[in-house]
Design an enzyme around this catalytic site. Structure first.
Site, PDB file in Angstrom:
ATOM      1  N   PHE A 263      38.677  56.212  77.875  1.00 49.18           N
ATOM      2  CA  PHE A 263      38.013  56.838  76.854  1.00 49.18           C
ATOM      3  C   PHE A 263      36.654  56.652  76.790  1.00 49.18           C
ATOM      4  O   PHE A 263      35.899  57.252  75.987  1.00 49.18           O
ATOM      5  CB  PHE A 263      38.801  56.478  75.228  1.00 49.18           C
ATOM      6  CG  PHE A 263      38.926  54.825  75.150  1.00 49.18           C
ATOM      7  CD1 PHE A 263      37.761  54.001  75.355  1.00 49.18           C
ATOM      8  CD2 PHE A 263      40.125  54.488  74.713  1.00 49.18           C
ATOM      9  CE1 PHE A 263      37.639  52.762  75.149  1.00 49.18           C
ATOM     10  CE2 PHE A 263      40.092  52.867  74.351  1.00 49.18           C
ATOM     11  CZ  PHE A 263      39.023  52.001  74.692  1.00 49.18           C
TER      12      PHE A 263
ATOM     13  N   ASP B  29      52.180  39.357  40.006  1.00 48.92           N
ATOM     14  CA  ASP B  29      53.294  39.298  40.679  1.00 48.92           C
ATOM     15  C   ASP B  29      53.955  40.198  40.137  1.00 48.92           C
ATOM     16  O   ASP B  29      54.431  40.330  39.089  1.00 48.92           O
ATOM     17  CB  ASP B  29      53.805  37.812  40.988  1.00 48.92           C
ATOM     18  CG  ASP B  29      54.897  37.676  41.853  1.00 48.92           C
ATOM     19  OD1 ASP B  29      54.696  37.832  42.906  1.00 48.92           O
ATOM     20  OD2 ASP B  29      56.050  37.421  41.596  1.00 48.92           O
TER      21      ASP B  29
HETATM   22  O1  LIG Z   1      57.057  50.574  43.045  1.00 50.11           O
HETATM   23  C1  LIG Z   1      56.619  49.990  43.789  1.00 50.11           C
HETATM   24  N1  LIG Z   1      56.929  48.641  43.416  1.00 50.11           N
HETATM   25  C2  LIG Z   1      56.303  47.408  44.077  1.00 50.11           C
HETATM   26  C3  LIG Z   1      55.257  47.849  44.733  1.00 50.11           C
HETATM   27  C4  LIG Z   1      54.262  46.661  45.438  1.00 50.11           C
HETATM   28  O2  LIG Z   1      55.192  45.629  45.907  1.00 50.11           O
HETATM   29  C5  LIG Z   1      54.322  44.430  45.841  1.00 50.11           C
HETATM   30  C6  LIG Z   1      54.913  43.201  45.101  1.00 50.11           C
HETATM   31  O3  LIG Z   1      54.730  42.056  45.875  1.00 50.11           O
HETATM   32  P1  LIG Z   1      53.650  40.897  45.156  1.00 50.11           P
HETATM   33  O4  LIG Z   1      53.875  41.012  43.855  1.00 50.11           O
HETATM   34  O5  LIG Z   1      54.274  39.643  45.809  1.00 50.11           O
HETATM   35  O6  LIG Z   1      52.427  41.255  45.827  1.00 50.11           O
HETATM   36  P2  LIG Z   1      51.882  41.236  47.157  1.00 50.11           P
HETATM   37  O7  LIG Z   1      51.965  42.689  47.680  1.00 50.11           O
HETATM   38  O8  LIG Z   1      52.412  40.286  47.961  1.00 50.11           O
HETATM   39  O9  LIG Z   1      50.237  40.988  46.914  1.00 50.11           O
HETATM   40  P3  LIG Z   1      49.545  39.447  46.530  1.00 50.11           P
HETATM   41  O10 LIG Z   1      48.545  39.129  47.613  1.00 50.11           O
HETATM   42  O11 LIG Z   1      49.063  39.848  45.111  1.00 50.11           O
HETATM   43  O12 LIG Z   1      50.649  38.432  46.327  1.00 50.11           O
HETATM   44  C7  LIG Z   1      52.975  44.721  45.365  1.00 50.11           C
HETATM   45  O13 LIG Z   1      51.982  44.957  46.440  1.00 50.11           O
HETATM   46  C8  LIG Z   1      53.163  45.959  44.625  1.00 50.11           C
HETATM   47  O14 LIG Z   1      52.140  46.921  44.584  1.00 50.11           O
HETATM   48  C9  LIG Z   1      54.713  49.204  45.168  1.00 50.11           C
HETATM   49  O15 LIG Z   1      53.781  49.342  45.542  1.00 50.11           O
HETATM   50  N2  LIG Z   1      55.629  50.031  44.598  1.00 50.11           N
END
Ligand SMILES: O=c1[nH]cc([C@@H]2O[C@H](COP(=O)(O)OP(=O)(O)OP(=O)(O)O)[C@@H](O)[C@H]2O)c(=O)[nH]1
Length: 665
Positions: free
Chosen positions: A559, A88
């Protein structure tokens, strides 16, 4: 390979990444890790107020994400993974925790709070080790840690902020920016692990694997300042939290003289309160893991509190495991949710049909009688509908002190249910109500016969002499449904890959051009031709959109029969799953014939898990028994390969649709 000695320790193990984040998948895949993706269903709704520091929130959320998947898989996927990885990412600024923005306004708030300042990005990571026992039980062990990276933003002008927000990039990213893409332009400096900002601290993770597989004895080490091993609580899991254990030489310092001998399992079990609840019976899958984190965290507080928590814990155990005479509360809730699901859908459809969310947006704070008068319905019925919508989180009571309940929209309704909201689902909800609902009411026949029930629905309408919509009205309703769905999903698909090298694109079956408009917005050098049936193209004026420099044009045609426009990139969004195998091969052959080598094919669909265990949205959609079928990314990949398109990238966007970019060989 010498570079990844730790990663190679996982070869042959069933490694599961409990994350829908395409970035995490890419980081780990690039590191040579082979894994399955099973996105976690854990809702990121822990009470932030319960955590002393932001990183504790990220770690706890990562644990719950991983745990939910580790506990679900033996029941839902009928296999126990060896390792589940959850993560997270959050941004912390001015003692606030920022997650993914819910809408553009939220992204604006986040990004302006970061402008000109340094902030911290924390990624909490949880590794759950699962051990299948002979007696149908699974032992879980958890290792959790976090990494912090400091990032400084330049001063951001309003124009810059909005241009960035309108690119669509911020929406699925913690703190509202993606440092790896356009967001990189906002950053003055980065102190620490870059990949940690992107979503996964690969270096720290590898060091942790090294400890697990090569130096297991250092596991009991608690670094000063790290979270304590948590008592077993209701989870029955051994848990260790580690914070930057490898920073400096902490791990080395604490390693026991005989670092190779003690087994990790023994060590972890020794280091936590041993309890019979250490094992979780396979016969019970509990999805309600959210509350446990509160117990885990609070358990670090004072004694009085911890005895109250022990009590709470016991109560939770009963609720979660049930007794001989009483079923498990969670199980019962889940079944009730499934049984009542149709009532909730129909309440939403009805409120939407009566344009109740538009009404309460324009006139917030009406009582039931006033709403009834406006929508020309009975007061009793309206009152029931309003109250049901409150219970579903679509409406709220405006002024609780007022003698009569006064109703207004929740943020959810404002964002998605108003008919004129930028991300309105109003049209799609009407499509669900008018087209899919009648189809699904004949599901029994659909399953028996194996075909769509369109004809039966039509016959029934004729028999009941229901008012017949003109074909024009039906077409418009269908297009409006597709348009609202496309508007919601297009940005995630359009920005899933770097498409800047494609100058011209053709969106086959592109309907109202919603995807085309997102593409030209996201890729300024691109122009897009929408190719759809003449009957569709002639109605496009009903869905006027700002045409960015006339870069979107429409061509009418079929298409399956007509010549396709020439383009560098072909787009098939939500087309293939509806086609018979025969039609699908005709279409793909036509694209292959028209496309020159190096041309791209952007496919967007719901990708089923490879073992077809989920996601439910895809599998439920298949129940409409259309001519086509739902497929996994692997299946689509094979299909495209048969027509000379080699898949370059697959993105599980975590949004409503996934995406795949293939290139003509
Ligand atoms: O610079 C960047 N900062 C963050 C990210 C992306 O942000 C998300 C953070 O969300 P989270 O940790 O809740 O994860 P989710 O995408 O919801 O996927 P889960 O299924 O693991 O909960 C994360 O995807 C980072 O990669 C970025 O891309 N650049």
């Amino acid at each position: 390979m010498v570079l990844n000695p730790v990663i190679s320790k996982l070869a042959g193990k069933l490694v599961v990444l409990a994350s829908a984040s395409p970035r995490r998948q890419e980081i780990l895949r690039n590191a040579g890790l082979r894994f399955e993706v099973v996105p976690s269903w854990f809702k990121e709704t822990l009470d932030k107020g319960l955590f002393k520091a932001p990183h504790e929130y990220a770690v706890e959320t990562a644990k719950q994400k991983a745990l939910e998947v580790a506990r679900r898989m033996p029941f839902k996927h009928l296999k126990t993974p060896d390792i589940v990885i959850g993560a997270d990412t959050i941004v912390a600024v001015n003692s606030l925790i920022l997650e993914k923005p819910v809408d553009k306004q939220d992204a604006y708030k986040m990004l302006s709070s970061l402008s000109g300042k340094e902030h911290s990005v924390f990624t909490g990571v949880a590794i759950v080790l699962c051990h299948d026992k002979d007696n149908q039980e699974v032992d879980y062990q958890m290792i959790a840690f976090y990494e912090e990276t400091k990032v400084k933003f330049a001063d951001l002008s309003e124009d810059m902020l909005w241009e960035y927000i309108n690119s669509g990039e911020p929406m699925d990213k913690a703190g509202g920016y993606g440092i790896q893409a356009l967001g990189g332009m906002l950053v003055e400096y980065v102190h620490g692990d870059f990949l940690n900002v992107v979503g996964f601290p690969l270096n720290h993770f590898c060091k942790q694997l090294d400890i697990i597989y090569n130096h297991s004895s250092s596991f009991a080490v608690e670094k000063k300042g790290s979270a304590h091993p948590l008592p077993n609580g209701s989870l029955g899991i051994s848990i260790l939290d580690q914070h930057s254990l490898q920073k400096g030489s902490e791990a080395e310092k604490h390693r026991s003289p005989d670092s190779s001998s003690p087994k990790l399992t023994q060590h972890i079990q020794n280091s936590s309160t041993s309890s019979p609840a250490h094992k979780v019976k396979r016969t019970s899958y509990e999805s309600g893991v959210g509350s446990q984190s509160v117990v885990s965290n609070s358990s670090k507080h004072n004694d009085g509190e911890s005895s109250r928590l022990t009590q709470l814990n016991r109560q939770q155990q009963t609720e979660q495991r049930g007794t001989e005479n009483q079923p498990k509360t969670q199980d019962l809730k889940r079944i009730c949710e499934l049984m009542d699901g149709f009532k909730a859908s129909k309440a939403l459809f009805t409120a939407s049909k009566f344009c109740m969310f538009d009404l309460l947006h324009n006139k917030p704070g009406l009582d039931a009688a006033e709403v009834a008068e406006e929508i020309k319905a009975s007061v009793k019925g309206t009152e029931c509908l309003l109250e049901a919508c409150v219970s579903l989180g679509l409406l709220k009571i405006k002024d609780k002190a007022h003698p009569k309940p006064l109703f207004e929209n929740t943020d959810l309704a404002t964002s998605f249910l108003r008919s004129d909201a930028p991300f309105s689902l109003h049209g799609y909800i009407q499509h669900c109500s008018e087209t899919l609902w009648p189809l699904f009411s004949h599901l029994e026949s659909a399953v028996q016969e194996g075909v769509s029930q369109h004809q039966r629905v039509k016959r029934q309408k004729e028999l009941c002499q229901d008012p017949v919509c003109s074909s024009q009205e039906l077409k418009l309703r269908f297009m409006s449904g597709m348009h609202s769905f496309a508007k919601i999903t297009a940005a995630a698909v359009a920005t899933a890959f770097d498409l800047s090298r494609f100058r011209t694109a053709c969106d086959l079956g592109g309907c109202t051009g919603a995807m085309a408009h997102e593409l030209v917005k996201a890729h300024p050098g691109m122009s897009v031709t929408v190719f759809d049936l003449p009957a569709v193209v002639e109605m496009k004026e009903h869905f006027l959109q700002r045409n960015t420099d006339n870069k979107v044009s429409f061509v009418a045609g079929d298409f399956l029969k007509d010549e396709l426009p020439k383009a560098d990139l072909y787009i098939l969004a939500r087309v293939l799953h509806d086609l018979t195998d025969e039609k699908l091969h005709i279409l793909l052959s036509k694209i292959a014939q028209t496309a020159s080598s190096g041309c791209g094919l952007l496919l967007s669909e719901i990708f089923l898990d490879e073992d077809r265990g989920g996601p439910s949205r895809g599998l439920l959609q298949a129940l409409s028994l259309s001519e086509g079928k739902q497929r996994s990314a692997g299946e689509y990949k094979l299909l495209l390969e048969r027509h000379g398109f080699i898949t370059a990238h697959t993105r599980h966007t975590g949004h409503l649709l996934d995406a795949m970019l293939s290139v003509k060989a």
